[in-house]
Design an enzyme around this catalytic site. Structure first.
Site, PDB file in Angstrom:
ATOM      1  N   CYS A  86     -27.765 -34.642 -18.920  1.00 10.20           N
ATOM      2  CA  CYS A  86     -27.364 -35.230 -20.192  1.00 10.20           C
ATOM      3  C   CYS A  86     -28.594 -35.579 -21.016  1.00 10.20           C
ATOM      4  CB  CYS A  86     -26.527 -36.464 -19.884  1.00 10.20           C
ATOM      5  SG  CYS A  86     -26.593 -37.730 -21.117  1.00 10.20           S
ATOM      6  N   GLU A  87     -28.623 -35.103 -22.243  1.00  7.02           N
ATOM      7  CA  GLU A  87     -29.807 -35.331 -23.063  1.00  7.02           C
ATOM      8  C   GLU A  87     -29.869 -36.754 -23.615  1.00  7.02           C
ATOM      9  OE1 GLU A  87     -29.560 -32.304 -26.057  1.00  7.02           O
ATOM     10  OE2 GLU A  87     -28.537 -33.593 -27.474  1.00  7.02           O
ATOM     11  N   HIS A  88     -28.800 -37.497 -23.452  1.00  6.66           N
ATOM     12  CA  HIS A  88     -28.830 -38.879 -23.943  1.00  6.66           C
ATOM     13  C   HIS A  88     -29.329 -39.857 -22.880  1.00  6.66           C
ATOM     14  CE1 HIS A  88     -25.421 -37.272 -26.646  1.00  6.66           C
ATOM     15  NE2 HIS A  88     -26.571 -37.184 -27.270  1.00  6.66           N
ATOM     16  N   HIS A  89     -29.047 -39.559 -21.611  1.00  5.17           N
ATOM     17  CA  HIS A  89     -29.406 -40.501 -20.542  1.00  5.17           C
ATOM     18  C   HIS A  89     -30.268 -39.872 -19.440  1.00  5.17           C
ATOM     19  CE1 HIS A  89     -25.592 -42.017 -22.340  1.00  5.17           C
ATOM     20  NE2 HIS A  89     -26.266 -43.150 -22.316  1.00  5.17           N
ATOM     21  N   GLN A 127     -22.676 -31.015 -23.167  1.00  2.00           N
ATOM     22  CA  GLN A 127     -21.830 -29.934 -22.636  1.00  2.00           C
ATOM     23  C   GLN A 127     -21.326 -28.994 -23.737  1.00  2.00           C
ATOM     24  OE1 GLN A 127     -18.948 -31.220 -19.690  1.00  2.00           O
ATOM     25  NE2 GLN A 127     -17.613 -29.496 -20.198  1.00  2.00           N
ATOM     26  N   HIS A 155     -19.843 -36.242 -15.753  1.00  4.30           N
ATOM     27  CA  HIS A 155     -21.079 -36.739 -16.353  1.00  4.30           C
ATOM     28  C   HIS A 155     -21.465 -38.050 -15.690  1.00  4.30           C
ATOM     29  CE1 HIS A 155     -21.163 -34.099 -20.085  1.00  4.30           C
ATOM     30  NE2 HIS A 155     -20.105 -33.709 -19.408  1.00  4.30           N
ATOM     31  N   CYS A 157     -23.584 -40.114 -16.527  1.00  2.90           N
ATOM     32  CA  CYS A 157     -23.800 -41.214 -17.481  1.00  2.90           C
ATOM     33  C   CYS A 157     -22.493 -41.959 -17.733  1.00  2.90           C
ATOM     34  CB  CYS A 157     -24.419 -40.715 -18.787  1.00  2.90           C
ATOM     35  SG  CYS A 157     -23.478 -39.473 -19.649  1.00  2.90           S
TER      36      CYS A 157
HETATM   37 ZN   LIG Z   1     -25.158 -39.296 -21.179  1.00  6.41          ZN
END
Ligand SMILES: [Zn+2]
Length: 203
Positions: A86-89, A127, A155, A157
């Site tokens: 995941c590019e956010h977490h 995704q 996910h 996250c």
């Molecule tokens: Zn995430």
């Protein structure tokens, strides 16, 4: 992820120093015995986790085979193990991908489809974008009559932090050509990928 900095990437030493900062930030002591080699291990493991940045997905698909005796039905690679981040977490996205195409005179080695999945998955991703990138690349290089990519994934996250909802999978799809335009073709594909045990993976 080469050690040299000619492409603007930080050196191995800089990456290790950054990991030490994060260990201290988390509240631990990077000099204690158990953590002493951790920055080097983490930096090395990034070579593997993010190998997709060094892979050219287009080159993977350039070798095709034309002696297929007129085969023009769906080619489906089902249940490809998917490991992304995941590019956010920066935590894992684990699931599976189904990749199908309708050949127009030529086919590609099936392992190449799985390698294209990896080439995009082994990067920082969401995704939705991952699904589109895989489908668009196969479409552009093979120029088949249709491409379908379906991804189901958990996910971390969402399961190990944040709302803490394990066992939830996210499903995304990208349909192109006949899979988008022809309801019968789309239905045939979906019937090929649906019959299986539910949710055997853990987000
Ligand atoms: Zn995430």
């Amino acid at each position: 992820m080469p050690g040299a900095t000619t492409d603007g990437r930080p050196s191995q030493e800089e990456a290790e120093a950054a990991v030490r900062v994060l260990l201290r930030w988390a509240g631990d002591n990077p000099d204690r015995e158990g953590l002493r080699d951790t920055p080097a291990r983490v930096a090395r493991s990034y070579h593997e986790l993010f190998a997709g940045y060094d892979t050219d997905p287009i080159a993977l698909l350039e070798r095709t085979f034309e002696e297929v005796e007129g085969y023009d039905e769906i080619v489906l690679l089902r249940d490809i193990r998917l490991e992304s981040y995941c590019e956010h977490h920066m935590v894992p996205i684990i699931g599976r991908a189904h990749v199908a195409y309708l050949p127009a005179n030529r086919v590609v080695g099936i392992s190449k489809l799985a390698r294209v999945v990896d080439a995009y998955a082994k990067r920082l991703q969401i995704q939705e974008k991952l699904t589109v990138q895989i489908a668009n690349t196969i479409n552009a290089v093979l120029q088949p009559r249709g491409v379908a990519v379906v991804i189901e994934a958990g996910h971390q996250c969402m399961s190990t932090r944040g709302v803490h909802k394990p066992g939830v999978s996210m499903v995304t799809s990208r349909m192109l050509g006949a899979f988008r335009d022809n309801p019968d073709t789309r239905r045939e594909l979906l019937s090929m990928i649906t019959p299986r045990p539910a949710n055997p993976f853990e987000g």
